[in-house]
Design a protein around this motif. Structure first.
Motif, PDB file in Angstrom:
ATOM      1  N   MET A   1      35.475  32.309  28.665  1.00  0.00           N
ATOM      2  CA  MET A   1      34.384  32.231  27.323  1.00  0.00           C
ATOM      3  C   MET A   1      33.615  32.043  28.813  1.00  0.00           C
ATOM      4  N   ASP A   2      32.741  33.190  29.984  1.00  0.00           N
ATOM      5  CA  ASP A   2      32.498  33.033  30.742  1.00  0.00           C
ATOM      6  C   ASP A   2      31.933  34.714  31.219  1.00  0.00           C
ATOM      7  N   THR A   3      30.840  34.642  31.625  1.00  0.00           N
ATOM      8  CA  THR A   3      30.299  36.071  32.868  1.00  0.00           C
ATOM      9  C   THR A   3      31.138  36.931  32.810  1.00  0.00           C
ATOM     10  N   PRO A   4      31.494  37.175  33.565  1.00  0.00           N
ATOM     11  CA  PRO A   4      32.674  37.862  33.750  1.00  0.00           C
ATOM     12  C   PRO A   4      33.984  38.408  31.952  1.00  0.00           C
ATOM     13  N   MET A   5      33.767  37.724  31.761  1.00  0.00           N
ATOM     14  CA  MET A   5      34.595  38.586  30.005  1.00  0.00           C
ATOM     15  C   MET A   5      33.174  39.083  29.357  1.00  0.00           C
TER      16      MET A   5
ATOM     17  N   ALA B   1      27.457  44.839   5.730  1.00  0.00           N
ATOM     18  CA  ALA B   1      28.009  45.504   5.798  1.00  0.00           C
ATOM     19  C   ALA B   1      28.214  46.669   7.132  1.00  0.00           C
ATOM     20  N   PRO B   2      26.726  46.171   7.502  1.00  0.00           N
ATOM     21  CA  PRO B   2      26.669  47.145   8.490  1.00  0.00           C
ATOM     22  C   PRO B   2      26.987  46.436  10.316  1.00  0.00           C
ATOM     23  N   LEU B   3      26.769  45.273  10.310  1.00  0.00           N
ATOM     24  CA  LEU B   3      27.680  44.063  11.198  1.00  0.00           C
ATOM     25  C   LEU B   3      28.642  44.174  10.893  1.00  0.00           C
ATOM     26  N   ILE B   4      29.597  44.270   9.805  1.00  0.00           N
ATOM     27  CA  ILE B   4      30.913  43.871   9.796  1.00  0.00           C
ATOM     28  C   ILE B   4      31.088  45.353  10.352  1.00  0.00           C
ATOM     29  N   GLN B   5      30.984  46.447   9.985  1.00  0.00           N
ATOM     30  CA  GLN B   5      31.413  47.973  10.682  1.00  0.00           C
ATOM     31  C   GLN B   5      31.364  47.673  12.122  1.00  0.00           C
ATOM     32  N   CYS B   6      30.218  47.180  12.737  1.00  0.00           N
ATOM     33  CA  CYS B   6      30.070  47.103  14.099  1.00  0.00           C
ATOM     34  C   CYS B   6      30.710  46.354  15.011  1.00  0.00           C
ATOM     35  N   ILE B   7      31.606  45.532  14.048  1.00  0.00           N
ATOM     36  CA  ILE B   7      31.949  44.527  14.380  1.00  0.00           C
ATOM     37  C   ILE B   7      33.573  45.359  14.611  1.00  0.00           C
ATOM     38  N   LYS B   8      33.492  45.645  13.574  1.00  0.00           N
ATOM     39  CA  LYS B   8      35.521  46.015  13.467  1.00  0.00           C
ATOM     40  C   LYS B   8      35.295  47.665  14.967  1.00  0.00           C
ATOM     41  N   SER B   9      34.496  48.393  15.233  1.00  0.00           N
ATOM     42  CA  SER B   9      33.967  49.411  15.901  1.00  0.00           C
ATOM     43  C   SER B   9      34.272  48.536  17.506  1.00  0.00           C
TER      44      SER B   9
ATOM     45  N   SER C   1      44.244  39.381  27.741  1.00  0.00           N
ATOM     46  CA  SER C   1      44.829  38.556  27.171  1.00  0.00           C
ATOM     47  C   SER C   1      44.856  37.956  25.935  1.00  0.00           C
ATOM     48  N   TRP C   2      45.730  37.676  25.449  1.00  0.00           N
ATOM     49  CA  TRP C   2      46.026  36.724  24.162  1.00  0.00           C
ATOM     50  C   TRP C   2      44.716  35.543  24.267  1.00  0.00           C
ATOM     51  N   LEU C   3      45.693  34.630  25.003  1.00  0.00           N
ATOM     52  CA  LEU C   3      44.262  33.360  25.394  1.00  0.00           C
ATOM     53  C   LEU C   3      42.704  34.113  25.243  1.00  0.00           C
ATOM     54  N   GLY C   4      42.537  35.410  25.992  1.00  0.00           N
ATOM     55  CA  GLY C   4      40.813  35.590  25.661  1.00  0.00           C
ATOM     56  C   GLY C   4      40.374  36.383  24.837  1.00  0.00           C
ATOM     57  N   ARG C   5      41.687  36.755  23.975  1.00  0.00           N
ATOM     58  CA  ARG C   5      41.498  37.698  23.007  1.00  0.00           C
ATOM     59  C   ARG C   5      40.607  36.542  21.784  1.00  0.00           C
ATOM     60  N   VAL C   6      40.662  35.635  22.443  1.00  0.00           N
ATOM     61  CA  VAL C   6      40.482  34.395  21.068  1.00  0.00           C
ATOM     62  C   VAL C   6      38.555  34.328  21.570  1.00  0.00           C
ATOM     63  N   HIS C   7      39.090  34.060  22.765  1.00  0.00           N
ATOM     64  CA  HIS C   7      37.949  33.499  23.021  1.00  0.00           C
ATOM     65  C   HIS C   7      36.968  34.289  23.377  1.00  0.00           C
TER      66      HIS C   7
ATOM     67  N   MET D   1      33.089  33.746  21.661  1.00  0.00           N
ATOM     68  CA  MET D   1      32.103  34.488  22.415  1.00  0.00           C
ATOM     69  C   MET D   1      30.752  35.141  21.766  1.00  0.00           C
ATOM     70  N   ASN D   2      31.399  36.308  21.514  1.00  0.00           N
ATOM     71  CA  ASN D   2      30.531  37.441  20.514  1.00  0.00           C
ATOM     72  C   ASN D   2      30.158  37.424  19.338  1.00  0.00           C
ATOM     73  N   VAL D   3      31.855  37.727  18.925  1.00  0.00           N
ATOM     74  CA  VAL D   3      31.615  38.525  16.919  1.00  0.00           C
ATOM     75  C   VAL D   3      31.292  36.782  16.676  1.00  0.00           C
ATOM     76  N   LEU D   4      31.464  35.529  16.483  1.00  0.00           N
ATOM     77  CA  LEU D   4      31.661  34.390  15.475  1.00  0.00           C
ATOM     78  C   LEU D   4      28.992  34.107  15.722  1.00  0.00           C
ATOM     79  N   PRO D   5      29.178  34.311  17.006  1.00  0.00           N
ATOM     80  CA  PRO D   5      27.806  33.663  17.173  1.00  0.00           C
ATOM     81  C   PRO D   5      26.365  34.869  16.057  1.00  0.00           C
ATOM     82  N   ARG D   6      27.131  36.139  16.124  1.00  0.00           N
ATOM     83  CA  ARG D   6      26.644  37.229  15.459  1.00  0.00           C
ATOM     84  C   ARG D   6      27.019  37.087  14.132  1.00  0.00           C
ATOM     85  N   LEU D   7      27.226  36.513  13.738  1.00  0.00           N
ATOM     86  CA  LEU D   7      28.004  36.202  12.218  1.00  0.00           C
ATOM     87  C   LEU D   7      27.005  35.225  11.999  1.00  0.00           C
ATOM     88  N   LEU D   8      27.157  34.035  12.541  1.00  0.00           N
ATOM     89  CA  LEU D   8      26.589  32.819  12.326  1.00  0.00           C
ATOM     90  C   LEU D   8      25.366  33.007  12.082  1.00  0.00           C
TER      91      LEU D   8
END
Length: 940
Positions: A70-74, A474-482, A493-499, A503-510
């Motif tokens: 969860m850093d700048t490159p990602m 509804a629009p946000l869920i569709q945007c996240i799926k895209s 990587s697997w752990l990178g996908r969790v990150h 890092m990106n999906v959770l803040p938008r939902l929160l």
């Protein structure tokens, strides 16, 4: 500097560099790359081997440490945005497009020079302007600083304040004109501390998202301030943070400590519903301020500070930063054209948001106090203004006369402060208003009107409360799926996908979870949680149970967000905010008045059988009650009866259903069961009288209340230690990280089950590891390497990720469970990793190496070599090195997992990253361990 000397040794090349004082190893491919690069650039410049090697080392180390984190490159990788390549063309005021650098510089300079000098006469030297500002401020009932607050702000700045300010600032932000970053100041703080002074700034621009790149007004100016002036601003800001909540009304939530953006969005949703419920014609007007921060008049700002009682010492310090500054627009290829600044607060200055809030407060106060501007009113309280810095939302009734009067106030304020509203970009949401009202506001005043929805603080506020989910979730869920579909094509990587999710999906939902007070169910989030699962596992078979993924890393999981639990945590955090003091949060005041004479902070803690009927249908309150009732007891947030159970308005106490006779006792603090048992002892009437002046008539009412609270089950509840959640509510404080704290609590009780992999490990080991041992194992896995890829190896081993011969038979993929290394034994998990005789040479060699490096006996057990369980007789650094060595063995086996022959040695596991502690020039005792490791023959 000496010329590097190349030497050959065991198929590796060694470069001895005097300037760093340690050895760095290269592969033959690295050397060929350096040679090719030198040859390619040889015609232009002589690129020394030293420069290339240093650059390569930095690049390798940077991506080794930061990739898949969860850093700048990602963040940059998944953002999918193209880097802005500069301003190639710009349109001038006459509409002509220019492409030359000098013309672009001139257009920018002219535009910003006009913005930052919009009112040349509005200066402190103009007595007419100063008199107009003072007259405007004198008509307002603004708060002022107390003598103690003024003394605090005006006290001399001490070195400790400067030290704290520098410690809180980012070391690697873009430096100012002097080129010195924060890291320089942090490194040489003892020398620089007495000599920090203020300096000037230069201006560059950033294009606003989605705007026309040819328009100079669409570029956001960013001030590059020298770090020393930022230090002074930070010190002043830290002082002002302690006081500013007393000066700024609760309507303003932007950058004020203890206030959140959702305070205003939740209130806006409540007011829209209330206007519909009361059938009152209303307009919700979102004002777009043109360059709000840049147009603040300095003469006006300093008059505001003086009017509020700021001491001369404090205002003089601010004046130093605004003393005849000069700015310049930086356009590559052209010399700058400096110009003077006479207004505006600096973007990027730590003090600017607070100064802007102070400058805007007189306008908001004028709107609140004007009787001709009618706000949405409920039970005698007007709710007119919501502000997050310059994002202002007005909730008005009597739309036409109220808006007309509002424009008069805005015009007057603009004359003294420089504030300017862009009418064409301001939007009005009409609720219950007539078409005639809409026509007047649109054609006479120039507002864009709608009956559907308006955008405010990143969410859509609809005219109908039932449309909130459709317009936002509804629009946000569709945007996240895209986004998930797009990210799936990247090599993550697997752990990178969790990150990525964290890092990106959770803040938008929160943001929506907090901002929109509606009920969200599991079914609403199921499709998104399923899409997240598919992304994490790359649409392949799940190797780890979902419940394990949801657990925090420190508790043996992966920390993947459970969306429904995060939603509940966000809404429970707002229940904590329900306990704020009156006036601290305007939405709490509004919802409390909707429940009047009940109060939500008391009503919730009444046992459900004894609660009074809910006195409101407000969707925000109804949703909060449903969430509370669904998790309060189940998640151990409380128990009924609770120590916080109210005494009055409680059907279990019939006399309290008429609370008026008990008013004086209630004012004296007797509100909950726990209030009758201070320090665990029953309160007596003389004790209460000693601290409060009570008439004799209250004695009988006191006896009634005491008789109620001394019932056995209520006495036991009152003496029960409050839960952590109950203590938070009693503190009337919204602490930092509250949502994460609540999330951890509710997931620990709702989502976590017994970890199946622990049971499997116990069966293989023939013993049960204690809970503390597993905590140490999980912690060791987290710090096994700074590289995410290596951490994944540790986690995969703990989770028993790999498919063995025994498992393949159970999956009906094969028909034999015999080890594929042809040893003739059953291919269980422990056998495939540890007991297989074909692996014995590898583990024996690694065991001998570990004992030689650490110079002590190391237990030869799978607990140490597979799970990297720390040993008590080793130091933290020694355990880290041992974990890295055992990790190398596991990686070697994993790399040849389905091979018939096991890895003959560990040479393939040597990575350049293993020497990163040396490159970082860490402490000598750790370096000594690594050198001993190298001297023992490495892993080859």
């Amino acid at each position: 500097m000496e010329t590097p000397v190349w030497k050959k040794r065991e198929n590796r090349t060694k470069v001895e560099k005097v300037y760093v004082g340690f050895d760095v190893w290269y592969t033959e491919n690295d050397i060929q790359y350096i040679n090719d690069l030198q040859e390619a650039r040889g015609a232009l410049t002589q690129l020394s081997l030293d420069e290339v090697s240093r650059s390569m080392l930095w690049s390798k180390r940077f991506y080794y440490e930061h990739s898949n984190k969860m850093d700048t490159p990602m963040a940059r990788r998944i953002a999918g945005l193209q880097r802005q390549g500069g301003v190639g063309a710009l349109r001038d005021g006459a509409g002509t497009v220019h492409r030359s650098a000098s013309k672009i510089r001139d257009i920018f300079t002219t535009f910003y020079e006009k913005i930052y000098n919009h009112s040349p006469h509005a200066t402190s030297d103009n007595p007419t302007h100063v008199a107009n500002v003072q007259r405007f401020l004198s008509e307002l009932a603004l708060p002022t600083l107390t003598e103690a607050q003024a003394a605090t702000l005006g006290a001399p700045i001490v070195s400790e304040e400067v030290r704290i300010a520098i410690g809180l600032m980012q070391p690697n932000k873009a430096p100012g004109p002097d080129g010195l970053p924060g890291l320089y100041y942090k490194s040489f703080l003892p020398i620089l501390l007495p000599h920090l002074t203020t300096m000037c700034n230069s201006i560059v621009t950033i294009l606003k998202p989605g705007k026309d790149p040819l328009g100079p007004e669409n570029y956001r100016p960013i001030s590059l301030l020298n770090f020393d002036i930022k230090v002074l601003a930070k010190v002043l800001a830290l002082r002002l943070n302690e006081i500013i909540p007393t000066l700024i009304h609760a309507d303003q939530v932007g950058f004020i400590p203890g206030r959140q953006a959702y305070d205003n969005t939740r209130r806006a949703c409540d007011l829209v519903w209330l206007a519909q419920r009361l059938r009152v014609p209303a307009v919700f007007l979102s004002l777009d301020a043109e360059k709000a921060f840049d147009r603040v008049g300095w003469a006006y700002l300093f008059q505001v500070l003086t009017h509020l009682g700021f001491p001369q010492e404090f205002t003089s310090s601010i004046g130093v930063m605004y003393d005849t500054p000069v700015a310049q627009v930086v356009v590559p290829g052209t010399p700058p054209r400096p110009f003077r600044l006479t207004n505006g607060t600096r973007q990027g200055c730590p003090l600017s948001p607070l100064l802007f809030a102070l400058s805007l407060e007189p306008l908001l106060s004028a709107i609140r106090a004007d009787p001709l501007i009618a706000g949405v009113s409920y039970k005698g309280e007007d709710y007119k203004v919501s502000a997050y810095a310059d994002d202002v939302l007005l909730s008005l009734t009597c739309p036409v006369p109220s808006v007309a009067r509002l424009l008069e106030v805005l015009d007057r304020f603009s004359g003294v402060a420089g504030y300017k509203i862009n009418m064409t970009k301001s939007t009005a949401l009409l609720v219950g208003a007539s078409e005639g009202d809409a026509g007047i506001m649109e054609h006479r005043h120039g507002f864009c009107t709608t009956t559907e929805s308006i955008s405010y603080l990143g969410v859509r506020i609809p005219g109908s409360h039932s449309e909130i989910f459709t317009l936002n979730y509804a629009p946000l869920i569709q945007c996240i799926k895209s986004d998930l579909d797009r990210w799936a094509k990247l090599h993550i990587s697997w752990l990178g996908r969790v990150h990525c999710i964290k890092m990106n999906v959770l803040p938008r939902l929160l943001n929506l979870f907090q901002a929109l007070p509606i009920l969200v169910t599991q079914s609403d989030l199921t499709s998104l949680q399923t899409a997240i699962d598919a992304f994490v596992w790359d649409n392949r078979r799940h190797r780890v149970a979902r419940q394990t993924l949801f657990r925090p890393r420190a508790a043996g999981g992966m920390g993947l967000p459970a969306l429904l639990s995060y939603y509940r945590a966000a809404r429970l955090a707002q229940i904590v905010a329900w306990h704020s003091p009156m006036g601290a949060r305007r939405w709490v005041d509004l919802e409390s008045s909707m429940m009047s004479p009940d109060l939500p902070q008391f009503w919730l803690w009444t046992s459900p059988p004894y609660r009074l009927a809910l006195r409101t249908e407000c969707p925000a309150i109804v949703a909060a009650v449903k969430i509370w009732d669904s998790v309060a007891v189940k998640c151990d947030l409380t128990s009924y009866p609770s120590p916080l159970t109210p005494i009055l308005r409680n059907e279990e106490f019939p006399p309290g259903l008429r609370p008026q006779p008990f008013g004086l006792l209630e004012d004296a603090g007797l509100q909950r069961l726990v209030d009758f048992y201070p320090k665990g002892a029953l309160l007596h009437y003389p004790d209460l009288q000693s601290t409060h002046s009570l008439p004799p008539s209250t004695f009988f009412r006191f006896l009634q209340m005491r008789d109620f609270v001394t019932k056995p089950h209520l006495r036991a509840a009152a003496l029960t230690k409050p839960s952590w959640f109950e203590r938070l509510c009693l503190q009337e404080h919204y602490p930092k990280g509250l949502i994460s704290t609540i999330y951890s609590s509710i997931t620990s009780t709702l989502e976590w089950k017994e970890l199946t992999y622990i049971k499997a490990w116990h069966n293989d080991l023939g013993e049960e590891l204690e809970g503390d041992e597993w905590l140490d194992i999980w912690e060791a896995a987290r710090r096994s390497s700074i590289c995410t890829t290596h951490q994944e190896q540790s986690l995969k081993m703990i989770f028993r990720w790999y498919t063995t011969a025994e498992k393949l038979v159970k999956m009906k993929v094969t028909t034999t469970d015999v080890c594929w290394r042809l040893c003739g034994n059953k291919g269980t998990f422990l056998h495939m990793w540890w007991t297989c005789p074909r692996l014995k040479p590898l583990w024996s060699k690694l065991h001998s190496l570990a004992q030689a490096v650490l110079e002590r006996e190391i237990p030869f057990t799978p607990t140490v070599f597979l799970l990297a369980s720390p040993l008590e007789d080793l130091s933290l650094r020694q355990n880290k090195l041992l974990a890295k060595m055992t990790l190398a063995g596991c990686r070697a086996i994993a790399a040849e997992w389905r091979a018939l022959e096991p890895p003959p040695a560990l040479a393939g596991c040597w990575l350049i990253s293993e020497t990163w502690p040396l490159w970082m020039n860490c402490r000598p005792e750790y370096t000594t361990l690594w050198m001993r490791f190298l001297d023992c023959g490495s892993l080859g």
